[in-house]
Design a protein around this motif. Structure first.
Motif, PDB file in Angstrom:
ATOM      1  N   GLU A 201      -9.831   3.188  -2.992  1.00 11.76           N
ATOM      2  CA  GLU A 201      -9.003   4.575  -3.040  1.00 11.76           C
ATOM      3  C   GLU A 201      -8.890   5.316  -4.538  1.00 11.76           C
ATOM      4  O   GLU A 201      -8.444   6.553  -4.639  1.00 11.76           O
TER       5      GLU A 201
ATOM      6  N   ILE B  58      -7.163   4.009  -6.861  1.00 14.67           N
ATOM      7  CA  ILE B  58      -6.213   3.471  -7.472  1.00 14.67           C
ATOM      8  C   ILE B  58      -6.029   2.260  -8.250  1.00 14.67           C
ATOM      9  O   ILE B  58      -6.636   1.179  -7.889  1.00 14.67           O
TER      10      ILE B  58
ATOM     11  N   GLY C 299       2.873   1.405  -3.321  1.00 13.20           N
ATOM     12  CA  GLY C 299       1.698   1.677  -4.452  1.00 13.20           C
ATOM     13  C   GLY C 299       1.110   2.958  -4.474  1.00 13.20           C
ATOM     14  O   GLY C 299       0.906   3.589  -5.582  1.00 13.20           O
ATOM     15  N   ARG C 300       0.866   3.512  -3.337  1.00 13.31           N
ATOM     16  CA  ARG C 300       0.374   4.840  -3.142  1.00 13.31           C
ATOM     17  C   ARG C 300       1.287   5.888  -3.841  1.00 13.31           C
ATOM     18  O   ARG C 300       1.042   6.998  -4.572  1.00 13.31           O
TER      19      ARG C 300
ATOM     20  N   PHE D   2      -6.789  -0.596  -2.698  1.00 15.58           N
ATOM     21  CA  PHE D   2      -6.389   0.718  -3.733  1.00 15.58           C
ATOM     22  C   PHE D   2      -7.785   0.870  -4.421  1.00 15.58           C
ATOM     23  O   PHE D   2      -8.004   1.837  -4.783  1.00 15.58           O
TER      24      PHE D   2
ATOM     25  N   LEU E 221       0.836  -1.202   0.042  1.00 15.06           N
ATOM     26  CA  LEU E 221      -0.059   0.072  -0.040  1.00 15.06           C
ATOM     27  C   LEU E 221       0.928   1.175  -0.028  1.00 15.06           C
ATOM     28  O   LEU E 221       0.572   2.288  -0.944  1.00 15.06           O
TER      29      LEU E 221
ATOM     30  N   ALA F  20       1.577   5.544  -7.602  1.00 15.24           N
ATOM     31  CA  ALA F  20       0.452   5.987  -8.211  1.00 15.24           C
ATOM     32  C   ALA F  20       0.351   7.455  -8.442  1.00 15.24           C
ATOM     33  O   ALA F  20      -0.333   8.021  -9.068  1.00 15.24           O
TER      34      ALA F  20
ATOM     35  N   SER G 289      -5.076  -1.093 -10.521  1.00 15.99           N
ATOM     36  CA  SER G 289      -4.029  -2.235  -9.932  1.00 15.99           C
ATOM     37  C   SER G 289      -4.067  -3.266 -11.334  1.00 15.99           C
ATOM     38  O   SER G 289      -5.162  -3.498 -11.882  1.00 15.99           O
TER      39      SER G 289
END
Ligand code: E4P
Length: 214
Positions: free
Chosen positions: A100, A102, A70-71, A97, A67, A74, A104
């Motif tokens: 949020e 996002i 990845g955040r 994600f 997370l 992104a 994937s």
């Protein structure tokens, strides 16, 4: 059918784009290492070259780590998709994600059960690896056919099947025959797809004949 470029080398992506073959880009830690570029610099530059998804892979193996990384990935560009290996942690992360906003992609997919879990988790993309299956004498393209068939039973599945670990032109043709949403191709396979000895000899013959009438 979507053609992604399987490379983190900017020149590869520019060349594919000139041919209309850069609907997206897939990278992985190995491809980033091969490019010799800083991860963030490479992904940011590539994301500006294509309009479609640019897949960038965190290396953490825990939910919290995926997370966090990845955040950050992104946030580098609006078209970056977080590419995560299919594990328990990866499946959990994909769902968070999704909430949020996002997007994937789940990667390192080697069987239909994993593909079903990926769709259920809400991955935007899955990357089943055909070449690595062929390498262990397990027919990679049979997996693609199975996944495409399974997904077609459920029209609400939005997960796209982007065939990865493509090693030759025939893989691309077979992926299309299976009805995969797309393929991600290394530039050497794009070269292979354009080449035919009869095209080369035909051009030489036409030129020779043309020169005789000048
Ligand atoms: C892309 O998403 C994959 O990481 C890539 O196609 C793997 O290819 P390889 O099996 O040739 O390393």
């Amino acid at each position: 059918m979507k053609f992604f470029v399987d490379s983190a080398v900017v020149d590869d992506i520019k060349q594919a784009k000139a041919l209309g073959l850069a609907d997206g880009v897939t990278t992985n830690p190995t491809l980033i290492r091969k490019s010799g570029r800083d991860f963030r610099e490479a992904i940011t530059e590539i994301s500006g070259l294509v309009q479609g998804p640019v897949l960038a892979e965190p290396v953490s193996e825990t939910v919290e780590g995926i997370l966090k990384e990845g955040r950050e990935l992104a946030g580098w560009a609006p078209n970056v998709y977080v590419k995560i290996p299919l594990t328990r942690a990866g499946l959990e992360a994909v769902q968070i994600f999704r909430k949020e906003g996002i997007r994937s992609a789940l990667t390192l997919i080697f069987n239909a059960a994993q593909a079903l879990l990926a769709a259920k988790a809400g991955a935007s993309i899955i990357c089943p690896f055909v070449g690595r299956l062929d390498d262990i004498a397990s027919p990679g393209m049979a997996l693609i056919r199975e996944i495409v068939d399974l997904y077609s039973n459920y029209p609400d599945i939005e997960t796209e099947v982007i065939v990865a670990s493509v090693r030759n032109a025939n893989h691309v043709v077979e992926a299309a025959a299976c009805g995969a949403d797309g393929v991600t191709i290394p530039s050497k396979v794009i070269e292979q797809m354009m080449k035919h000895p009869l095209t080369d000899s035909g051009i030489r013959q036409f030129l020779a004949d043309w020169n005789k009438v000048q």
